[in-house]
Scaffold this motif. Structure first.
Motif, short mmCIF file in Angstrom:
data_model
loop_
_atom_site.label_atom_id
_atom_site.label_comp_id
_atom_site.label_asym_id
_atom_site.label_seq_id
_atom_site.Cartn_x
_atom_site.Cartn_y
_atom_site.Cartn_z
N VAL A 47 36.61 -12.62 13.43
CA VAL A 47 37.95 -12.05 13.36
C VAL A 47 38.95 -13.20 13.24
N MET A 48 40.17 -12.88 12.83
CA MET A 48 41.15 -13.94 12.56
C MET A 48 41.44 -14.79 13.81
N ARG A 49 41.45 -14.21 14.99
CA ARG A 49 41.71 -14.98 16.21
C ARG A 49 40.65 -16.05 16.42
N ARG A 50 39.38 -15.72 16.21
CA ARG A 50 38.30 -16.70 16.42
C ARG A 50 38.38 -17.83 15.40
N LYS A 51 38.67 -17.50 14.15
CA LYS A 51 38.83 -18.55 13.13
C LYS A 51 39.98 -19.47 13.51
N ALA A 52 41.09 -18.88 13.95
CA ALA A 52 42.25 -19.69 14.34
C ALA A 52 41.94 -20.56 15.55
N GLU A 53 41.13 -20.07 16.48
CA GLU A 53 40.73 -20.88 17.63
C GLU A 53 39.93 -22.09 17.20
N VAL A 54 39.03 -21.92 16.25
CA VAL A 54 38.22 -23.06 15.77
C VAL A 54 39.13 -24.08 15.08
N VAL A 55 40.04 -23.61 14.23
CA VAL A 55 40.97 -24.53 13.55
C VAL A 55 41.82 -25.27 14.58
N TYR A 72 29.00 -23.69 14.42
CA TYR A 72 29.27 -22.37 13.84
C TYR A 72 28.65 -22.18 12.46
N THR A 73 27.82 -23.11 12.04
CA THR A 73 27.16 -23.06 10.73
C THR A 73 28.19 -22.84 9.63
N LEU A 74 29.22 -23.67 9.63
CA LEU A 74 30.29 -23.62 8.63
C LEU A 74 30.14 -24.78 7.67
N SER A 75 30.53 -24.59 6.45
CA SER A 75 30.67 -25.72 5.54
C SER A 75 32.07 -26.30 5.76
N VAL A 76 32.25 -27.55 5.40
CA VAL A 76 33.58 -28.15 5.48
C VAL A 76 34.55 -27.36 4.62
N GLU A 77 34.09 -26.89 3.47
CA GLU A 77 34.96 -26.13 2.57
C GLU A 77 35.42 -24.83 3.22
N GLU A 78 34.53 -24.16 3.95
CA GLU A 78 34.92 -22.92 4.62
C GLU A 78 35.96 -23.20 5.71
N PHE A 79 35.73 -24.25 6.50
CA PHE A 79 36.72 -24.63 7.51
C PHE A 79 38.06 -24.93 6.86
N LEU A 80 38.03 -25.72 5.78
CA LEU A 80 39.27 -26.08 5.09
C LEU A 80 39.99 -24.86 4.53
N SER A 81 39.23 -23.86 4.08
CA SER A 81 39.87 -22.64 3.57
C SER A 81 40.59 -21.92 4.70
N TRP A 82 39.99 -21.88 5.90
CA TRP A 82 40.66 -21.27 7.05
C TRP A 82 41.94 -22.04 7.36
N ILE A 86 45.84 -20.57 7.18
CA ILE A 86 46.76 -20.61 8.33
C ILE A 86 48.04 -21.33 7.93
N ASP A 87 47.91 -22.46 7.25
CA ASP A 87 49.08 -23.24 6.85
C ASP A 87 49.96 -22.46 5.88
N SER A 88 49.34 -21.70 4.98
CA SER A 88 50.10 -20.99 3.95
C SER A 88 50.63 -19.64 4.41
N HIS A 89 49.84 -18.92 5.22
CA HIS A 89 50.17 -17.53 5.52
C HIS A 89 50.17 -17.20 7.01
N GLY A 90 49.95 -18.19 7.86
CA GLY A 90 49.86 -17.92 9.29
C GLY A 90 48.51 -17.31 9.63
N MET A 91 48.35 -16.97 10.88
CA MET A 91 47.07 -16.45 11.34
C MET A 91 46.67 -15.18 10.58
N ARG A 92 47.63 -14.38 10.15
CA ARG A 92 47.31 -13.14 9.42
C ARG A 92 46.63 -13.43 8.08
N GLY A 93 46.80 -14.63 7.55
CA GLY A 93 46.13 -15.00 6.31
C GLY A 93 44.62 -15.03 6.44
N LEU A 94 44.12 -15.06 7.67
CA LEU A 94 42.68 -15.11 7.92
C LEU A 94 42.01 -13.74 7.91
#
Length: 117
Positions: A47-55, A72-82, A86-94
């Motif tokens: 969920v968006m809250r968990r992604k935002a917590e990792v970032v 979390y078995t993430l690629s660097v690209e996936e983390f960077l997309s999160w 967040i930077d572009s649209h805030g937490m709701r962007g997730l």
């Protein structure tokens, strides 16, 4: 403290293992957050809250980028997309249901869609 650049414009603050980290930081919901507040390693529902917590955890130095990707078995690209969302649209962007809309450059205008049909 070092900045890592993975692609033009993508900067990640990585404090590394040798620098002290505050025991808590302000989390994405405005409350204190510690490493124990990060999502569990076996998280399946992102969920968006968990992604935002990792970032937030990586940005604040609670966890390194490498450890977050491993845990979390993430690629660097996936983390960077999160991070970019967040930077572009805030937490709701997730929000998973809005990812394609945001990636296309903005929310779709329903009147344009109706006109095209």
């Amino acid at each position: 403290m070092t900045f890592i650049e993975h692609a033009p414009g993508d900067h990640i603050l990585d404090r590394g293992q040798d620098e002290p980290v505050d025991s808590s930081v302000i989390g994405p919901e405005g409350l204190p957050m510690t490493e124990q507040d990060l999502p569990p390693p076996n998280t399946k529902r992102w969920v968006m809250r968990r992604k935002a917590e990792v970032v937030t955890g990586v940005r604040s130095g609670l966890i390194s980028l490498e450890e977050a990707c491993r845990r979390y078995t993430l690629s660097v690209e996936e983390f960077l997309s999160w991070q970019r969302l967040i930077d572009s649209h805030g937490m709701r962007g997730l929000r998973a249901t809005r990812l394609q809309d945001y990636r296309d450059g903005g929310l779709h205008d329903r009147s344009r869609i109706d006109a095209a049909e």
